[in-house]
Design an enzyme around this catalytic site. Structure first.
Site, PDB file in Angstrom:
ATOM      1  N   ARG A   1       2.585 -19.123 -52.634  1.00 59.44           N
ATOM      2  CA  ARG A   1       4.067 -19.785 -52.626  1.00 59.44           C
ATOM      3  C   ARG A   1       3.790 -21.094 -53.241  1.00 59.44           C
ATOM      4  O   ARG A   1       3.130 -21.757 -52.476  1.00 59.44           O
ATOM      5  CB  ARG A   1       4.814 -19.790 -51.386  1.00 59.44           C
ATOM      6  CG  ARG A   1       4.492 -20.538 -50.162  1.00 59.44           C
ATOM      7  CD  ARG A   1       5.515 -20.801 -49.302  1.00 59.44           C
ATOM      8  NE  ARG A   1       4.987 -20.966 -47.912  1.00 59.44           N
ATOM      9  CZ  ARG A   1       4.645 -22.091 -47.546  1.00 59.44           C
ATOM     10  NH1 ARG A   1       4.818 -23.012 -48.381  1.00 59.44           N
ATOM     11  NH2 ARG A   1       4.244 -22.403 -46.340  1.00 59.44           N
TER      12      ARG A   1
ATOM     13  N   HIS B   1       7.946 -23.791 -47.515  1.00 61.28           N
ATOM     14  CA  HIS B   1       8.447 -22.631 -46.942  1.00 61.28           C
ATOM     15  C   HIS B   1       9.699 -22.369 -46.978  1.00 61.28           C
ATOM     16  O   HIS B   1      10.342 -21.430 -47.284  1.00 61.28           O
ATOM     17  CB  HIS B   1       7.680 -22.863 -45.223  1.00 61.28           C
ATOM     18  CG  HIS B   1       8.353 -21.682 -44.462  1.00 61.28           C
ATOM     19  ND1 HIS B   1       7.828 -20.377 -44.622  1.00 61.28           N
ATOM     20  CD2 HIS B   1       9.099 -21.637 -43.433  1.00 61.28           C
ATOM     21  CE1 HIS B   1       8.828 -19.505 -43.802  1.00 61.28           C
ATOM     22  NE2 HIS B   1       9.067 -20.182 -43.113  1.00 61.28           N
TER      23      HIS B   1
ATOM     24  N   TYR C   1       0.333 -29.892 -44.791  1.00 59.30           N
ATOM     25  CA  TYR C   1      -0.952 -29.016 -44.351  1.00 59.30           C
ATOM     26  C   TYR C   1      -1.720 -28.358 -45.950  1.00 59.30           C
ATOM     27  O   TYR C   1      -2.564 -27.569 -45.296  1.00 59.30           O
ATOM     28  CB  TYR C   1      -0.146 -27.804 -43.625  1.00 59.30           C
ATOM     29  CG  TYR C   1       0.966 -27.157 -44.110  1.00 59.30           C
ATOM     30  CD1 TYR C   1       0.752 -26.130 -45.158  1.00 59.30           C
ATOM     31  CD2 TYR C   1       2.320 -27.654 -44.005  1.00 59.30           C
ATOM     32  CE1 TYR C   1       1.872 -25.378 -45.669  1.00 59.30           C
ATOM     33  CE2 TYR C   1       3.116 -27.015 -44.561  1.00 59.30           C
ATOM     34  CZ  TYR C   1       3.223 -26.058 -45.492  1.00 59.30           C
ATOM     35  OH  TYR C   1       4.158 -25.319 -45.858  1.00 59.30           O
TER      36      TYR C   1
END
Length: 359
Positions: A255, A259, A268
Site C-alpha cells: 500500500r 493504513h 514506521y
C-alpha cells in the site's frame, strides 16, 4: 528491507515492473482484455485518490486507501462470475466496484449511513467487515451452503497479511479444507498490519505456505502483476467450481499510502522503502506494455482521468442529495415485525427529527 525478488520460493509472475514478459504467455491476453484491465485499474486509482482528498476536506469519514493494490483487486475480480460471493474487508473498494457495487453506494458507506452496507439486489457482496479476519469464517459458511445446495457459486474472502495473525483465519482455513468447500482465501500481503511489518507477524517466509498445514493448495503471486493475479485466481476459481476445494492465494503487493486516514506511515516506514515499491507500481508496468503495443496514449489517459473524476463528482452529489440511509431505517433492520416498544421509539425519533430539521 523486504524484497519480493529474493524469496526462496517460486512466485507466479507474467509481467515484470518494466512491462516485459514472456511473449508466449502475454499472447494469451487479447488487446481488449489488457485495455479493460488497465482502464479498471486506472479508474480505481483515480477514485482512491479522490476519496483520500475528500476525507481530508471533511466530506467523508475515515477512509482506508488502496493505491498500489489495484492489480491484486482488479485482477482477482476479473476472474469471478457475477453470481460468485465476495466477502471484503474495508480496503476492497476496487473489488466491490468491479463486482457491481455502485459508487454512490460507497459514498453512503463512508458518510455513515445504514444504506451504505445494503447492497442492491443481485450484487453478491457481503457487508464490509471491520473485524479483522471475521469475513473468512463467513465466506466458508457461504461456500458450504452453496455446496450443500448444489450451486456453482464460489466464495472469496479478501483480507490483508495482518488477518493471518488472527484465530478466525486459521479456523476458517481448517474448516474449509476439512469440508472441501468452494472458497478462495485471497490475502493481499501489503507488508504491514497498520504499523506492524510482516517480519514481526510470522516466522513463515510466505503466507501461501501456511496452506500446507491445512491440506490445501497455496500459491504465491506477484500482486502487482494484474495478468498473473488473473491467471492464478482463474485457476483457483475453476478448481473450486469443479469441487476440488479451497485454495489460499497470497498476492505480494504494497500500500503506497497510509493504513487509513487516521494513520501516519512516516512514523514506521522509510521513504526509500516506499520509493522501491513505487517503481513496482501495477499501473506503470501495464501501461508500459500498452504503450509499446501502440494501444495507449497520453490523450487517452487524460480523457479517462477526466471521465472518472466526473463520475466521482456525480456519485458524491447523488449521495448527498439522497434521502436513503436515515437513522430511522435502523428500526426496520432488527425485527420482521417491530414490537410495540420499538415502534414507539421509532415514532419518537421521527418526531425529534421533524422538530430539529435533521435528516
Amino acid at each position: 528491507m523486504f524484497d519480493p525478488d529474493k524469496l526462496p520460493v517460486e512466485i507466479v509472475r507474467i509481467l515484470d515492473e518494466n512491462g516485459n514478459g514472456d511473449e508466449e504467455k502475454l499472447a494469451a491476453f487479447s488487446d481488449e482484455w489488457l485495455l479493460r484491465a488497465y482502464r479498471e485499474m486506472r479508474r480505481a486509482r483515480v477514485i482512491d485518490e479522490r476519496l483520500l482528498r475528500m476525507q481530508r476536506q471533511g466530506r467523508i469519514g475515515t477512509y482506508a486507501p488502496f493505491s498500489g493494490q489495484e492489480a491484486a483487486q482488479i485482477g482477482s475480480a476479473l476472474a469471478l462470475h457475477k453470481d460468485d460471493w465476495i466477502f471484503p474487508s474495508y480496503r476492497e473498494v476496487a473489488v466491490c466496484l468491479m463486482h457491481g457495487m455502485p459508487l454512490e453506494q460507497f459514498f453512503h458507506y463512508v458518510q455513515g449511513r445504514l444504506s451504505g452496507k445494503r447492497m442492491p439486489e443481485g450484487v453478491n457482496i457481503f457487508p464490509t467487515q471491520i473485524i479483522i479476519a471475521a469475513q473468512t469464517l463467513h465466506a466458508v459458511g457461504c461456500a458450504w451452503a452453496s455446496k450443500l445446495k448444489g450451486e456453482s457459486q464460489v466464495s472469496v474472502a479478501y483480507f490483508g497479511d495482518g488477518a493471518t495473525s488472527e484465530g478466525d483465519f486459521h479456523e476458517a482455513m481448517n474448516f474449509a479444507a476439512v469440508y472441501n468447500v468452494p472458497v478462495i482465501f485471497f490475502c493481499q500481503n501489503n507488508q504491514y498490519a497498520i504499523s506492524v511489518p510482516y517480519r514481526k507477524q510470522t516466522a513463515s517466509r510466505t503466507i501461501a505456505q501456511k496452506a500446507l498445514a491445512y491440506g490445501m493448495k497455496g500459491v504465491l503471486v506477484d500482486g502487482n502483476d494484474v495478468l498473473a493475479v488473473y491467471e492464478t485466481m482463474k485457476q483457483a476459481v475453476e478448481a473450486a467450481r469443479r469441487g476440488e476445494g479451497p485454495m489460499l492465494i497470497e498476492a505480494l503487493t504494497y500500500r503506497l499510502g497510509p493504513h487509513t486516514t487516521a494513520d501516519d506511515p512516516t512514523k514506521y516506514r522509510r521513504p526509500e522503502e516506499v520509493e522501491t515499491w513505487r517503481a513496482k507500481d501495477p499501473l506503470r508496468r501495464l501501461r508500459l506494455l500498452l504503450e509499446r503495443r501502440g494501444l495507449w496514449t497520453e490523450a487517452q489517459e487524460d480523457a479517462l482521468v477526466a471521465q472518472v473524476n466526473d463520475e466521482v463528482t456525480a456519485a458524491y452529489e447523488a449521495a448527498i442529495a439522497s434521502k436513503s440511509g436515515s437513522i430511522v431505517d435502523a428500526f426496520d433492520c432488527v425485527y420482521s415485525e417491530a414490537p410495540k416498544l420499538l415502534a414507539e421509539q421509532k415514532d419518537e425519533v421521527m418526531r425529534r427529527k421533524q422538530r430539529s430539521g435533521v435528516r
